[in-house]
Design a protein around this motif. Structure first.
Motif, PDB file in Angstrom:
ATOM      1  N   SER A  99       2.830  10.087 -14.197  1.00 37.98           N
ATOM      2  CA  SER A  99       2.965  10.716 -13.419  1.00 37.98           C
ATOM      3  C   SER A  99       1.628  10.851 -11.930  1.00 37.98           C
ATOM      4  CB  SER A  99       2.409  12.196 -14.197  1.00 37.98           C
ATOM      5  OG  SER A  99       0.991  12.125 -14.573  1.00 37.98           O
ATOM      6  N   GLY A 100       1.478  11.588 -11.103  1.00 38.98           N
ATOM      7  CA  GLY A 100       1.241  11.119  -9.804  1.00 38.98           C
ATOM      8  C   GLY A 100       0.578  12.734  -9.246  1.00 38.98           C
TER       9      GLY A 100
ATOM     10  N   VAL B  52       8.917   5.514 -12.824  1.00 37.54           N
ATOM     11  CA  VAL B  52       8.811   4.699 -13.770  1.00 37.54           C
ATOM     12  C   VAL B  52       8.568   3.140 -14.275  1.00 37.54           C
ATOM     13  CG1 VAL B  52      11.490   4.710 -15.428  1.00 37.54           C
ATOM     14  CG2 VAL B  52      10.345   6.798 -13.818  1.00 37.54           C
ATOM     15  N   ILE B  53       8.156   3.077 -15.746  1.00 37.17           N
ATOM     16  CA  ILE B  53       8.267   1.198 -15.489  1.00 37.17           C
ATOM     17  C   ILE B  53       9.016   0.937 -17.083  1.00 37.17           C
ATOM     18  CG2 ILE B  53       5.447   1.257 -14.749  1.00 37.17           C
ATOM     19  CD1 ILE B  53       4.318   1.497 -17.757  1.00 37.17           C
TER      20      ILE B  53
ATOM     21  N   THR C  36       2.545   6.199  -2.610  1.00 36.25           N
ATOM     22  CA  THR C  36       4.696   6.471  -3.585  1.00 36.25           C
ATOM     23  C   THR C  36       4.024   7.076  -4.937  1.00 36.25           C
ATOM     24  OG1 THR C  36       5.887   5.430  -1.429  1.00 36.25           O
ATOM     25  CG2 THR C  36       6.598   6.311  -3.801  1.00 36.25           C
ATOM     26  N   TYR C  37       3.400   6.041  -6.301  1.00 38.64           N
ATOM     27  CA  TYR C  37       3.060   6.222  -7.057  1.00 38.64           C
ATOM     28  C   TYR C  37       2.226   7.710  -7.391  1.00 38.64           C
ATOM     29  CZ  TYR C  37       1.077   4.933 -10.997  1.00 38.64           C
ATOM     30  OH  TYR C  37      -0.133   4.750 -12.599  1.00 38.64           O
ATOM     31  N   ILE C  38       0.879   7.266  -5.757  1.00 45.96           N
ATOM     32  CA  ILE C  38      -0.359   8.388  -6.364  1.00 45.96           C
ATOM     33  C   ILE C  38       0.434   9.596  -5.946  1.00 45.96           C
ATOM     34  CG2 ILE C  38      -2.141   8.881  -5.211  1.00 45.96           C
ATOM     35  CD1 ILE C  38      -3.135   7.022  -5.013  1.00 45.96           C
ATOM     36  N   ARG C  39       1.689   9.731  -5.622  1.00 50.79           N
ATOM     37  CA  ARG C  39       2.187  10.733  -5.179  1.00 50.79           C
ATOM     38  C   ARG C  39       3.148  11.403  -5.743  1.00 50.79           C
ATOM     39  NH1 ARG C  39       3.537   9.904   0.318  1.00 50.79           N
ATOM     40  NH2 ARG C  39       2.271  11.145   0.945  1.00 50.79           N
TER      41      ARG C  39
ATOM     42  N   MET D 183       0.624  -1.014   0.022  1.00 48.43           N
ATOM     43  CA  MET D 183       0.097  -0.431  -0.057  1.00 48.43           C
ATOM     44  C   MET D 183       0.999   1.254  -0.245  1.00 48.43           C
ATOM     45  SD  MET D 183      -3.345   0.045  -0.385  1.00 48.43           S
ATOM     46  CE  MET D 183      -3.596   1.359   0.564  1.00 48.43           C
ATOM     47  N   GLU D 184       2.415   1.179   0.269  1.00 48.55           N
ATOM     48  CA  GLU D 184       2.907   2.540   1.099  1.00 48.55           C
ATOM     49  C   GLU D 184       3.538   2.494  -0.969  1.00 48.55           C
ATOM     50  OE1 GLU D 184       5.713   1.466   4.045  1.00 48.55           O
ATOM     51  OE2 GLU D 184       4.752   2.174   5.134  1.00 48.55           O
TER      52      GLU D 184
END
Length: 293
Positions: free
Chosen positions: A279-280, A267-268, A260-263, A255-256
């Motif tokens: 982008s977040g 890069v994938i 972090t991805y949302i915030r 979940m963290e």
């Protein structure tokens, strides 16, 4: 006398209707029913609603970010329930600005425009989670290991296949005892009946620990999830199970990473030597750990 009271009620209702238009800053059609003193409004006749009221459920972090970025402003707030796996954005959250007439540091808003992202656990993770602590016969345990073999990092596939084959074959034996050896395995002794007068003793070696390599949440990273092997021998019958270690920590870590991805975005790797930047949410959107109704 009653007519006078009704007229006063109608007048009060009319003034209330006028006031509602003033506060709404729009021409909201309304009527006052004579004698009732009630105001009936007709917001559905407006070209646009006076307030935005919408709750949307998104299925991926990428779509959640896209929706928030489309409608968020500097007062929007995202609430994260880590163990509950729920992320909720309130896009029209209260403005954090002093309001002298209220003696408050917040200018209230309706908080009716929401975006919800239920971070879904993967089917394979739920299967491994739900089987933890469940006592199984050796044949059922063998079937389970075979089913989840793609998600097991340790022991190696060849060793695991040998264990599954042995468990499936040794169903007509009497199990005697088990010991934990120095090399981190459990050695279980059994007696295989060949005929009425003779028998053959054997040993079944199983690792003390199984390590699953699994994706906890859909679209998330893979994590190492260790489990301790357990067994019970009663009247020659073997019962086997495992206990997952640090289950809540794995959920929390996954979940963290999602938050972090949302915030910040992420890069994938596209697998062809190129990368894609995702982008977040806008940097002025506040993210808090908690929940809101």
């Amino acid at each position: 006398m009653n007519n006078e009271i009704n007229q006063n009620n109608d007048l009060d209702a009319y003034r209330a209707g006028q006031l509602s238009q003033q506060y709404a800053n729009a021409n909201l059609p309304f009527v006052v029913v004579p004698g009732e003193g009630k105001v009936h409004t007709f917001p559905e006749t407006l070209d646009r609603p006076l307030q935005l009221q919408q709750t949307v459920s998104l299925h991926t972090a990428k779509d959640f970010i896209g929706y928030v970025n489309r409608f968020a402003d500097k007062n929007s707030v995202i609430f994260v329930n880590v163990l509950g796996g729920k992320i909720q954005a309130v896009l029209d959250y209260h403005e954090a600005s002093p309001v002298e007439e209220y003696g408050s540091n917040a200018k209230q808003r309706h908080c009716l425009h929401k975006a919800i992202f239920n971070v879904e656990q993967t089917p394979e993770f739920k299967k491994i989670r739900d089987k933890s602590g469940e006592s199984m016969s050796q044949s059922d345990f063998a079937l389970f290991l075979e089913d989840v073999m793609p998600y097991i990092n340790q022991p190696a596939a060849a060793e695991l296949y040998e264990i599954v084959s042995t468990l499936s074959a040794k169903t007509s034996v009497d199990f005697k005892s088990g010991i934990r050896t120095d090399n981190g395995q459990v050695s279980i002794t059994y007696n295989e009946n060949i005929d009425a007068n003779a028998g053959r003793e054997g040993k079944l070696n199983i690792p003390e620990q199984i390590v699953f390599g699994i994706q906890v949440h859909r679209g998330g990273s893979h994590y190492a999830l260790p489990a301790r092997f357990r067994y019970r021998i009663k009247d020659g019958n073997l019962r086997m199970y495992y206990d997952l270690d640090q289950l809540e920590k794995a959920i929390e870590k996954s979940m963290e990473d999602t938050v972090t991805y949302i915030r910040e975005g992420k890069v994938i790797d596209n697998g062809d030597g190129t990368e894609t930047n995702l982008s977040g949410v806008h940097s002025d959107v506040t993210i808090l750990e908690g929940s809101v109704n």
